[in-house]
Design a protein around this motif. Structure first.
Motif, mmCIF file in Angstrom:
data_model
loop_
_atom_site.group_PDB
_atom_site.id
_atom_site.type_symbol
_atom_site.label_atom_id
_atom_site.label_comp_id
_atom_site.label_asym_id
_atom_site.label_seq_id
_atom_site.Cartn_x
_atom_site.Cartn_y
_atom_site.Cartn_z
ATOM 1 N N SER A 1 22.812 -14.648 -0.975
ATOM 2 C CA SER A 1 22.919 -15.496 -1.967
ATOM 3 C C SER A 1 23.237 -15.097 -3.272
ATOM 4 N N GLY A 2 23.246 -13.742 -3.628
ATOM 5 C CA GLY A 2 23.580 -13.303 -4.841
ATOM 6 C C GLY A 2 22.505 -13.301 -5.711
ATOM 7 N N SER A 3 21.678 -14.313 -5.734
ATOM 8 C CA SER A 3 20.570 -14.688 -6.788
ATOM 9 C C SER A 3 19.269 -13.949 -6.495
ATOM 10 N N GLY A 4 19.187 -13.616 -5.234
ATOM 11 C CA GLY A 4 17.746 -13.052 -4.793
ATOM 12 C C GLY A 4 16.974 -14.085 -4.039
ATOM 13 N N VAL A 5 17.555 -15.504 -4.213
ATOM 14 C CA VAL A 5 16.671 -16.541 -3.679
ATOM 15 C C VAL A 5 17.332 -17.066 -2.252
ATOM 16 N N VAL A 6 16.813 -17.219 -1.370
ATOM 17 C CA VAL A 6 17.162 -17.584 -0.171
ATOM 18 C C VAL A 6 17.432 -19.073 -0.214
ATOM 19 N N VAL A 7 18.510 -19.789 0.395
ATOM 20 C CA VAL A 7 18.595 -21.313 0.344
ATOM 21 C C VAL A 7 17.838 -21.610 1.711
ATOM 22 N N PRO A 8 16.680 -22.562 1.680
ATOM 23 C CA PRO A 8 16.077 -22.918 3.065
ATOM 24 C C PRO A 8 16.988 -23.774 3.690
ATOM 25 N N SER B 1 0.604 -1.159 -0.102
ATOM 26 C CA SER B 1 -0.001 0.043 0.133
ATOM 27 C C SER B 1 0.754 1.168 -0.066
ATOM 28 N N ALA B 2 2.079 1.202 0.604
ATOM 29 C CA ALA B 2 2.814 2.190 0.699
ATOM 30 C C ALA B 2 3.436 2.685 -0.670
ATOM 31 N N VAL B 3 3.976 1.797 -1.271
ATOM 32 C CA VAL B 3 4.570 2.227 -2.495
ATOM 33 C C VAL B 3 3.359 2.505 -3.489
ATOM 34 N N GLU B 4 2.200 1.933 -3.497
ATOM 35 C CA GLU B 4 1.031 2.552 -4.301
ATOM 36 C C GLU B 4 0.776 3.895 -3.952
ATOM 37 N N LEU B 5 0.729 4.260 -2.727
ATOM 38 C CA LEU B 5 0.667 5.937 -2.388
ATOM 39 C C LEU B 5 1.781 6.509 -3.192
ATOM 40 N N ALA B 6 3.112 6.056 -3.265
ATOM 41 C CA ALA B 6 4.053 6.834 -3.933
ATOM 42 C C ALA B 6 3.888 6.904 -5.187
ATOM 43 N N LYS B 7 3.438 5.881 -5.820
ATOM 44 C CA LYS B 7 3.155 5.887 -7.044
ATOM 45 C C LYS B 7 2.013 7.008 -7.717
ATOM 46 N N ALA B 8 1.077 7.071 -6.809
ATOM 47 C CA ALA B 8 -0.149 8.103 -6.991
ATOM 48 C C ALA B 8 0.339 9.432 -6.843
ATOM 49 N N MET B 9 1.258 9.467 -5.756
ATOM 50 C CA MET B 9 2.068 10.902 -5.437
ATOM 51 C C MET B 9 2.564 11.508 -6.787
ATOM 52 N N VAL B 10 3.361 10.762 -7.403
ATOM 53 C CA VAL B 10 4.275 11.055 -8.299
ATOM 54 C C VAL B 10 3.472 11.315 -9.746
ATOM 55 N N GLU B 11 2.403 10.663 -9.930
ATOM 56 C CA GLU B 11 1.424 10.666 -10.966
ATOM 57 C C GLU B 11 0.786 12.250 -10.824
ATOM 58 N N PRO C 1 8.948 10.675 -3.323
ATOM 59 C CA PRO C 1 8.537 10.052 -2.016
ATOM 60 C C PRO C 1 9.777 9.360 -1.610
ATOM 61 N N PHE C 2 9.867 8.787 -0.218
ATOM 62 C CA PHE C 2 10.704 8.247 0.354
ATOM 63 C C PHE C 2 9.920 7.318 1.313
ATOM 64 N N ILE C 3 10.436 5.958 1.485
ATOM 65 C CA ILE C 3 9.370 4.838 2.363
ATOM 66 C C ILE C 3 10.425 4.489 3.365
ATOM 67 N N LEU C 4 9.815 4.698 4.438
ATOM 68 C CA LEU C 4 10.595 4.206 5.707
ATOM 69 C C LEU C 4 9.632 2.866 6.140
ATOM 70 N N VAL C 5 10.371 1.785 6.240
ATOM 71 C CA VAL C 5 9.787 0.452 6.427
ATOM 72 C C VAL C 5 10.086 0.281 8.280
ATOM 73 N N ALA D 1 7.358 -7.148 -1.466
ATOM 74 C CA ALA D 1 6.702 -6.119 -1.413
ATOM 75 C C ALA D 1 7.959 -4.803 -1.271
ATOM 76 N N VAL D 2 9.015 -5.317 -0.498
ATOM 77 C CA VAL D 2 10.059 -4.280 -0.030
ATOM 78 C C VAL D 2 10.923 -4.246 -1.388
ATOM 79 N N ALA D 3 11.100 -5.490 -2.070
ATOM 80 C CA ALA D 3 12.006 -5.446 -3.147
ATOM 81 C C ALA D 3 11.326 -4.725 -4.233
ATOM 82 N N THR D 4 10.118 -5.032 -4.659
ATOM 83 C CA THR D 4 9.447 -4.456 -5.578
ATOM 84 C C THR D 4 9.343 -3.017 -5.376
ATOM 85 N N ALA D 5 9.157 -2.273 -4.174
ATOM 86 C CA ALA D 5 9.171 -0.831 -3.875
ATOM 87 C C ALA D 5 10.515 -0.406 -4.249
ATOM 88 N N THR D 6 11.559 -0.993 -3.629
ATOM 89 C CA THR D 6 12.927 -0.508 -4.000
ATOM 90 C C THR D 6 13.342 -0.306 -5.329
#
Length: 838
Positions: free
Chosen positions: A702-709, A664-674, A681-685, A738-743
Motif C-alpha cells: 500500500s506504501g502508506s503502512g496501512v493495509v486496505v481491508p 519482549s525480544a526488542v526489550e531484551l535487545a534494548k536492555a542488552m545495548v544499554e 543484537p539481531f532479531i530472528l522472527v 511489534a515487528v515494525a517497531t522493532a525494525t
C-alpha cells in the motif's frame, strides 16, 4: 353499489368436501412431525453426539487431519493407496466405540420412555380400529432413528477424510502428495461403506438373538440381571416384554458406561497410546453417550432437568471449591530471586563466545522471537533453529532420507545461501552460543523449551537423538539437529489432551486437568528421545522438561539460550512473563523502560510470573511453556496461587496480547545495548501464520503502512463473529506492529552499517484452488488452512520442512535464510563502529 352476499353453497362449491380432508391430512402430517420431534428429544444425547461429530469433521481442519494418520497407515508417506489393517481397525473402533453405543442408547431410551409408550399404545389402538395391527409409520420411526444415528457416525469420518484432501499442502515431493490424496480418498470410501454395514448389522442382530442357544443365553442373562436392570430403570416395559434391545444389549451398554468411569481414573497417556488420534475420536464422542443418555431418561421419568442441574451444580462447585486448573508448581531448587540478572547474562554470553575481554569483537547476539500456533509453531521453531545448528552439514551438502526411502540431495553451503567467507568465519560448534535468548508465544514457547532442553542434553556437538526416527516424524533417519528437534516436536500430544478435555475436566475432583496432561505428553516424548540417544545425550537430562525451570544455571561452556515465555493476565490484560532472567537490572545509562537506573524493568508493563508465587516454589520447564500456550478449549486458564487458597491471577495464551513474541525480544535487545553498547543484537522472527503473511504483504504494497481491508460482503451472526474475529485478528495485528517497531529501532541504531537487523522466516500461504503462491496478486485469494493443534500430520510436517528449502517461486525464505547466515558471521563491531562503553 350494493354488494349481494354470496351463497355459502355457491362460494364453497367444490371446496366444502375438500376442506375436512385437507385439514385431516395436515393434522396427520403435523402429528407425525410432533411424533418425530418427540423421538429426537428422547434420544437427544445420542443425537447430539452424532451432530457434534458431523460438525467437527465437516468444519474443523484439525479434526479432519487426524484421518491422515490412518489413511497413510502411520508410516510411509509415499506408499501407494491400499486397504490397510489400520483402516480396518478404525472402522472397527467407530463400530464398537461410537456407532454401537449411539444405537443401543437410542434404542434403550425409546424402549424405556413412558411418553413414547403411551403414544405407541394410542397409535396401535387406532390402527387396530382400522383393521391393522400396528401403526407402521410410528413403528418405522422408532426402528429407523437409532439405526440411522449409528450409521451416521461412519459418514462423519468419511466427510473428515474427504475434507482432509482439500487441506493437503503443496509439496515438492509429488509422489507423496499423490499417495496422500489417494489414501484419503480410499479411507473416505471405506468409512462410507461402514454405514450400510452397520445398518445391515442392526437388521440382522435380531436374527442372531433368535438362534436357540443365543436366545436361551439372553433369557438366562435377563433373569439373573433383572434386579440390576430394575434398580437402574432399564428393564423391559411390562407392555413390551419382547423389547428389541435384549438383556445382552443392555449389559453391553452398561459395561461401556462403566468403562467410561474407569477411563476417568485410568492413565490417559496409556489410553492415548492404545487409541491415538483418529481412534480416540469414537471414544470421545461415544464415551459419554450411555451415562448422559441414562441421566436424561431419569430426568424425563421424574420430570427433573438432571443434565441442566448437574451442569449448574458443577459450575457452583467450581465457584465454591475451585477447579483443577491450578498452574503446577514444585519445590524450587533455587529461589526465584537468584535468577540471572541481565548484566550477568550478557557477561556469561560474551564468555561463551570468547569475547568477554573485547566486547566489540563479539558476534551479533541473536534473539529469536517464536510466534504462536500450537504444534505448528513448536515444530517450525525447532525446525528453523535446527537448520542453523546444522551448519557443518550445510558446508558440504548432504542427502536427506524420507520415510519412504527416497533421498533428497542438498547442495553445499546450504544450497548456496552462504558464501565461502561466511563458511570461513563460522564454526558449527559456535552456532548455539550465538543465540542469546528465545522469546516465545504459545506453541513457539513449546518449541523454545524443547530447543533449550535438547541443547542442555547434548554431551558434545551432536544432537541428543537416536539414529532411528520414531513413527510420528515424516523422515527416515535422524542425522542432525534439525531432524532431531523436528522429531522431538512431532509427537501426538493431542489425544491425551482431548481425553482430559472430554473426561478429566468434566469431573475434576482429584484428577489432573488437560493442561497437565499436555505437559506430561511433552515430557514423555522428550525423555524417550534422549534415553534412546545413548552416548549422544546426558542420561540425567532425559527429564529436563519435567525438572524445575530455574534448576539449571547458565553455563558458558555449554551454552543454552535464556527463555522468555509470554503469557497473558486475565485480570489486567498485560503480559505475564515466565523467564529465567531477573525481571530488573541496573544500568549506568538510561532505563529503556523508564524508572530509576538501579531498578530498570526488563519488560515494560509486564508481570513477572515468579513474582506471583512463593519464592520457594518453581514450575517445571514444561509448565513454563504451558504458561504461554493456553489457547481456548485446548488448554484452560491456569490459576496462579500465591497461597494454598489465594488465586492472585489466571494466565492464558500469550497470543491474546501479542502473538509474535517480538515485543519482549526488542526489550531484551534494548536492555542488552544499554548494558553493553558495543553489542549489536539481531532479531530472528519465526512466524507461521500464512494469513498474516498476506496481510503484511498487502500493507507493504500500500506504501502508506496501512493495509486496505477486504471484508466479505455477507457474514452470518456478525454480533458474535465480529468481536470474536477481531480478537483473533488483533493477536497477529499487534505482532506485526511489534515487528515494525522493532525494525525501526534496530535500523535507527545499526542501519547505517548493517542494513538488515531483523528478518522473518515464514510459513507462506497457498491458494485453495491449486496451491500456487498468492503473494503479490491484486485480488486476495482464499488460502488453505494450516492445521494448528497439538499434533501434525506428516504432509504438514513436510510442508513446514520445505519452507526453508531454496525455491524459484516468490513464496520462499531464501533471502531471510541468507540474512541469518550473514548475521551469525558478522561481528558486532561491523554494526556499531566500536561504540564506546557508557
Amino acid at each position: 353499489m350494493k354488494i349481494e352476499p354470496v351463497s355459502p353453497e355457491i362460494g364453497l362449491k367444490g371446496r366444502s368436501a375438500e376442506t375436512p380432508h385437507t385439514s385431516r391430512l395436515l393434522g396427520r402430517i403435523w402429528g407425525r412431525v410432533l411424533d418425530f420431534g418427540l423421538i429426537l428429544w428422547v434420544v437427544r444425547v445420542p443425537l447430539a453426539s452424532v451432530v457434534l461429530g458431523l460438525l467437527l469433521m465437516s468444519a474443523v481442519t484439525q479434526a479432519q487431519d487426524v484421518t491422515l494418520d490412518v489413511a497413510m497407515a502411520g508410516a510411509p508417506v509415499g506408499a501407494a493407496a491400499g486397504l490397510s489393517r489400520t483402516m480396518i481397525a478404525l472402522l472397527a473402533a467407530v463400530f464398537l466405540l461410537w456407532a454401537m453405543p449411539v444405537h443401543y442408547a437410542a434404542r434403550l431410551l425409546m424402549e424405556t420412555d413412558k411418553g413414547i409408550a403411551d403414544i405407541s399404545t394410542r397409535r396401535n389402538a387406532a390402527a387396530a380400529a382400522r383393521g391393522g395391527k400396528h401403526d407402521l409409520i410410528f413403528c418405522l420411526m422408532l426402528r429407523l432413528v437409532p439405526r440411522i444415528l449409528g450409521a451416521l457416525t461412519f459418514v462423519a469420518f468419511a466427510i473428515g477424510a474427504r475434507n482432509a484432501i482439500g487441506n493437503l499442502p503443496t509439496l515438492a515431493d509429488r509422489p507423496a502428495m499423490a499417495a496422500a490424496h489417494d489414501q484419503l480418498a480410499l479411507l473416505s470410501w471405506v468409512m462410507l461403506a461402514g454405514a450400510p454395514l452397520f445398518y445391515a448389522y442392526t437388521l440382522m442382530r435380531g436374527l442372531f438373538t433368535d438362534v436357540g442357544p443365543l436366545k436361551a443365553f439372553d433369557a438366562a442373562l435377563g433373569r439373573r440381571l433383572a434386579g440390576v436392570f430394575a434398580a437402574l430403570g432399564i428393564e423391559a416395559r411390562p407392555d413390551d416384554p419382547e423389547a428389541e434391545l435384549h438383556a445382552t444389549g443392555r449389559l453391553i451398554l452398561l459395561a461401556y458406561a462403566v468403562l467410561v468411569i474407569v477411563v476417568l481414573a485410568a492413565s490417559p497417556h496409556w489410553l492415548a497410546r492404545q487409541l491415538p488420534l483418529a481412534f480416540a475420536v469414537p471414544l470421545i464422542f461415544g464415551g459419554w453417550v450411555p451415562v448422559l443418555g441414562y441421566l436424561s431418561s431419569v430426568g424425563r421419568r421424574f420430570h427433573v432437568p438432571i443434565l441442566t442441574g448437574l451442569f449448574l451444580l458443577g459450575a457452583v462447585g467450581v465457584y465454591v471449591f475451585g477447579d483443577n486448573h491450578a498452574v503446577r508448581t514444585l519445590t524450587a531448587v533455587e529461589p526465584a530471586y537468584r535468577r540471572t540478572a541481565m548484566v550477568q547474562a550478557v557477561q556469561l554470553w560474551m564468555r561463551a563466545n570468547g569475547c568477554a575481554e573485547a566486547p566489540a569483537s563479539c558476534p551479533r547476539p541473536v534473539i529469536v522471537a517464536a510466534a504462536g500456533g500450537a504444534s505448528r509453531a513448536g515444530f517450525f521453531t525447532a525446525s528453523v533453529i535446527g537448520h542453523f545448528l546444522d551448519f557443518e552439514r550445510h558446508k558440504q551438502g548432504f542427502s536427506f532420507t524420507r520415510a519412504d526411502g527416497s533421498k533428497i540431495n542438498r547442495a553445499a553451503r546450504d544450497d548456496g545461501r552462504f558464501t565461502p567467507a561466511i563458511e570461513q568465519a563460522l564454526n558449527g560448534k559456535d552456532i548455539a552460543t550465538r543465540i542469546f535468548a528465545i522469546s516465545g508465544v504459545s506453541g513457539g514457547s513449546y518449541g523454545a523449551a524443547v530447543v533449550a532442553a535438547a541443547l542442555a542434553a547434548r554431551t558434545g556437538s551432536a544432537a541428543p537423538c537416536p539414529d532411528k526416527a520414531p513413527d510420528g516424524w515424516f523422515g527416515g533417519t535422524l542425522a542432525g539437529w534439525r531432524d532431531c528437534l523436528e522429531s522431538m516436536t512431532a509427537g501426538d500430544y493431542l489425544t491425551a489432551t482431548f481425553f482430559g478435555l472430554a473426561f478429566h475436566d468434566q469431573v475434576q475432583l482429584f484428577l489432573s486437568d488437560r493442561a497437565a496432561l499436555l505437559e506430561q505428553s511433552w515430557e514423555d516424548n522428550f525423555a524417550r528421545h534422549v534415553l534412546a540417544a545413548g552416548a549422544k545425550a546426558s542420561p540425567d537430562s532425559a527429564s529436563r522438561l519435567a525438572t524445575p525451570f530455574l534448576g539449571s544455571p547458565p553455563d558458558p561452556d555449554r551454552w543454552v539460550p535464556f527463555l522468555v515465555l509470554n503469557g497473558t493476565s486475565v485480570e489486567t490484560g498485560q503480559r505475564i512473563v515466565t523467564t529465567n532472567l531477573s525481571p530488573t537490572y541496573a544500568t549506568t545509562g538510561r532505563c529503556p523502560s523508564g524508572g530509576p537506573n538501579a531498578e530498570c524493568s526488563l519488560f515494560t508493563h509486564a508481570i513477572d510470573f515468579h513474582g506471583l508465587v512463593r519464592s520457594d516454589l518453581d514450575v517445571r520447564l514444561s509448565t513454563a511453556a504451558t504458561n504461554s500456550a493456553r489457547f481456548p478449549v485446548i488448554s484452560p486458564p491456569g490459576s496462579i496461587y500465591q497461597m494454598d487458597t489465594d488465586v492472585v491471577d489466571r494466565i492464558v495464551d500469550g497470543g491474546y496480547f501479542e502473538n509474535f513474541g517480538v515485543e519482549s525480544a526488542v526489550e531484551l535487545a534494548k536492555a542488552m545495548v544499554e548494558i553493553e553498547p558495543r553489542l549489536a543484537p539481531f532479531i530472528l522472527v519465526v512466524a507461521n501464520d500464512p494469513g498474516s503473511v498476506l496481510t503484511e504483504e498487502r500493507t507493504a504494497r500500500s506504501g502508506s503502512g496501512v493495509v486496505v481491508p477486504d471484508a466479505p460482503d455477507h457474514a452470518a451472526f456478525t454480533e458474535i463473529s465480529g468481536p470474536v474475529g477481531a480478537i483473533g485478528a488483533v493477536r497477529s495485528g499487534r505482532g506485526r506492529l511489534a515487528v515494525a517497531t522493532a525494525t525501526h529501532w534496530l535500523d535507527a541504531r545499526f542501519g547505517d552499517r548493517c542494513p538488515t537487523n531483523l528478518v522473518q522466516i515464514k510459513v507462506w500461504p497457498e491458494a485453495v484452488k491449486d496451491g500456487h503462491c498468492p503473494v503479490g496478486e491484486a485480488t486476495p485469494e482464499k488460502i488453505r488452512d494450516v492445521s494448528m493443534s497439538w499434533w501434525l500430520s506428516k504432509p504438514v510436517q513436510m510442508n513446514l520442512h520445505e519452507q526453508l528449502e531454496a525455491t524459484a517461486d516468490r513464496c520462499n525464505n531464501d533471502t531471510a535464510v541468507a540474512a541469518v547466515w550473514a548475521a551469525l558471521a558478522t561481528p558486532s563491531l561491523a554494526c556499531t563502529g566500536g561504540a564506546p562503553p557508557r
